[in-house]
Scaffold this motif. Structure first.
Motif, mmCIF file in Angstrom:
data_model
loop_
_atom_site.group_PDB
_atom_site.id
_atom_site.type_symbol
_atom_site.label_atom_id
_atom_site.label_comp_id
_atom_site.label_asym_id
_atom_site.label_seq_id
_atom_site.Cartn_x
_atom_site.Cartn_y
_atom_site.Cartn_z
ATOM 1 N N LEU A 170 -7.041 -10.964 30.876
ATOM 2 C CA LEU A 170 -8.481 -11.195 30.737
ATOM 3 C C LEU A 170 -8.780 -12.120 29.556
ATOM 4 O O LEU A 170 -9.562 -13.071 29.680
ATOM 5 N N LEU A 171 -8.186 -11.818 28.421
ATOM 6 C CA LEU A 171 -8.444 -12.600 27.216
ATOM 7 C C LEU A 171 -7.993 -14.042 27.385
ATOM 8 O O LEU A 171 -8.728 -14.975 27.040
ATOM 9 N N GLU A 172 -6.786 -14.233 27.906
ATOM 10 C CA GLU A 172 -6.261 -15.593 28.069
ATOM 11 C C GLU A 172 -7.117 -16.409 29.029
ATOM 12 O O GLU A 172 -7.423 -17.572 28.758
ATOM 13 N N GLY A 173 -7.524 -15.810 30.147
ATOM 14 C CA GLY A 173 -8.370 -16.517 31.105
ATOM 15 C C GLY A 173 -9.707 -16.903 30.496
ATOM 16 O O GLY A 173 -10.187 -18.032 30.672
ATOM 17 N N TYR A 174 -10.312 -15.981 29.772
ATOM 18 C CA TYR A 174 -11.593 -16.245 29.122
ATOM 19 C C TYR A 174 -11.457 -17.352 28.077
ATOM 20 O O TYR A 174 -12.266 -18.289 28.033
ATOM 21 N N ALA A 175 -10.441 -17.249 27.234
ATOM 22 C CA ALA A 175 -10.239 -18.239 26.170
ATOM 23 C C ALA A 175 -9.989 -19.629 26.745
ATOM 24 O O ALA A 175 -10.452 -20.633 26.196
ATOM 25 N N GLN A 176 -9.297 -19.681 27.852
ATOM 26 C CA GLN A 176 -9.023 -20.966 28.487
ATOM 27 C C GLN A 176 -10.292 -21.551 29.113
ATOM 28 O O GLN A 176 -10.601 -22.728 28.921
ATOM 29 N N ARG A 177 -11.029 -20.733 29.855
ATOM 30 C CA ARG A 177 -12.251 -21.210 30.530
ATOM 31 C C ARG A 177 -13.354 -21.595 29.556
ATOM 32 O O ARG A 177 -13.977 -22.637 29.690
ATOM 33 N N VAL A 178 -13.603 -20.748 28.571
ATOM 34 C CA VAL A 178 -14.766 -20.934 27.706
ATOM 35 C C VAL A 178 -14.472 -21.828 26.502
ATOM 36 O O VAL A 178 -15.310 -22.627 26.104
ATOM 37 N N PHE A 179 -13.272 -21.725 25.939
ATOM 38 C CA PHE A 179 -12.945 -22.463 24.728
ATOM 39 C C PHE A 179 -11.879 -23.537 24.938
ATOM 40 O O PHE A 179 -11.463 -24.178 23.983
ATOM 41 N N ALA A 180 -11.431 -23.708 26.163
ATOM 42 C CA ALA A 180 -10.406 -24.703 26.504
ATOM 43 C C ALA A 180 -9.124 -24.508 25.689
ATOM 44 O O ALA A 180 -8.445 -25.475 25.365
ATOM 45 N N LEU A 181 -8.802 -23.249 25.375
ATOM 46 C CA LEU A 181 -7.550 -23.003 24.664
ATOM 47 C C LEU A 181 -6.381 -23.277 25.605
ATOM 48 O O LEU A 181 -6.454 -22.999 26.794
ATOM 49 N N ARG A 182 -5.325 -23.823 25.048
ATOM 50 C CA ARG A 182 -4.149 -24.161 25.840
ATOM 51 C C ARG A 182 -2.880 -23.460 25.361
ATOM 52 O O ARG A 182 -1.884 -23.424 26.062
ATOM 53 N N LYS A 183 -2.951 -22.878 24.145
ATOM 54 C CA LYS A 183 -1.765 -22.208 23.616
ATOM 55 C C LYS A 183 -2.180 -21.051 22.717
ATOM 56 O O LYS A 183 -3.080 -21.175 21.899
ATOM 57 N N ILE A 184 -1.471 -19.929 22.883
ATOM 58 C CA ILE A 184 -1.683 -18.762 22.039
ATOM 59 C C ILE A 184 -0.376 -18.458 21.321
ATOM 60 O O ILE A 184 0.699 -18.460 21.928
ATOM 61 N N ILE A 185 -0.497 -18.179 20.040
ATOM 62 C CA ILE A 185 0.643 -17.952 19.161
ATOM 63 C C ILE A 185 0.564 -16.512 18.645
ATOM 64 O O ILE A 185 -0.528 -15.967 18.476
ATOM 65 N N LEU A 186 1.721 -15.904 18.377
ATOM 66 C CA LEU A 186 1.725 -14.580 17.769
ATOM 67 C C LEU A 186 2.969 -14.407 16.917
ATOM 68 O O LEU A 186 3.928 -15.171 17.021
ATOM 69 N N GLN A 187 2.912 -13.398 16.057
ATOM 70 C CA GLN A 187 4.060 -12.978 15.269
ATOM 71 C C GLN A 187 4.343 -11.526 15.601
ATOM 72 O O GLN A 187 3.410 -10.724 15.741
ATOM 73 N N VAL A 188 5.636 -11.183 15.721
ATOM 74 C CA VAL A 188 6.032 -9.821 16.052
ATOM 75 C C VAL A 188 7.359 -9.517 15.354
ATOM 76 O O VAL A 188 8.199 -10.401 15.199
#
Length: 170
Positions: A109-127
Motif C-alpha cells: 500500500l505504502l509503495e503504491g501510494y508513494a509512487q502514484r502521489v509523489f513519483a517515488l522510484r526508490k525506497i531505502i532502508l537499514q536493517v
C-alpha cells in the motif's frame, strides 16, 4: 486512508496511543528498529506523533486492522527527496501482528501510494545484518546494496547493518 488486504493505512487517532506507547517502550523492538530507546510517556508519544505527522518530507501512517480499526503498528517514509524520487523506510509492527502478512500488505500500500502521489522510484532502508527482518525485505523485493560494519552499538556490542533498496516499478 489506504485500504489493503485486511489492513488500512491511516492517520493516527487518540485510541492508538496505548498501542503506540507499548511499541515505543518495547526495548527489544526498539533495538531491532535501530532506535535508541528511552522511556516514552503517552504525552511524549503524542508529541512524537504530531511531529511525524507534520513533517513535509515524510509520510506517516498507522497500520490498522481494517474491520476493527485496531492499531497494529506504523509505517513511515522519511527524508523524502521528491526531486530524486527517493525516501527511507521505517516500519514497526506489534509482535502479535508479525508473521501474518501485515508487513507485506502495508508495504504494498505504502509503495503504491508513494509512487502514484509523489513519483517515488526508490525506497531505502537499514536493517541489522544478523536480523531475520533482512530476509523478509528480500522476499518483498528489497536487495542488499551495502554493509556498514560495526555501525550501531547495542547491548555492549557493535553490530553490522545492511543497506537495502527497492526500485519501484514504473
Amino acid at each position: 486512508m489506504l485500504d489493503g488486504q485486511g489492513i488500512e493505512l491511516r492517520a493516527w487517532r487518540e485510541a492508538d496511543l496505548n498501542t503506540l506507547c507499548e511499541l515505543r517502550n518495547d526495548l527489544a523492538l526498539q533495538d531491532l528498529l535501530l532506535a535508541q530507546a528511552r522511556p516514552s510517556s503517552p504525552e511524549r508519544v503524542r508529541r512524537w506523533l504530531i511531529d511525524k505527522s507534520d513533517q513535509e518530507q515524510a509520510l506517516f501512517f498507522v497500520i490498522a486492522e481494517r474491520d476493527t480499526g485496531q492499531c497494529l503498528g506504523y509505517v513511515q517514509l522519511v527524508n523524502m527527496r521528491v526531486l530524486h524520487g527517493t525516501a527511507e523506510l521505517g516500519i514497526c509492527l506489534a509482535p502479535a501482528a508479525q508473521g501474518r502478512g501485515v508487513g507485506r500488505a502495508a508495504l504494498q500500500l505504502l509503495e503504491g501510494y508513494a509512487q502514484r502521489v509523489f513519483a517515488l522510484r526508490k525506497i531505502i532502508l537499514q536493517v541489522l545484518a544478523e536480523q531475520g527482518a533482512a530476509e523478509f525485505y528480500r522476499r518483498v523485493g528489497y536487495r542488499e546494496v551495502g554493509r556498514l560494519q560495526a555501525h550501531v552499538f547495542q547491548n555492549g556490542n557493535y553490530r553490522d547493518v545492511f543497506l537495502m533498496e527497492r526500485l519501484l516499478e514504473p
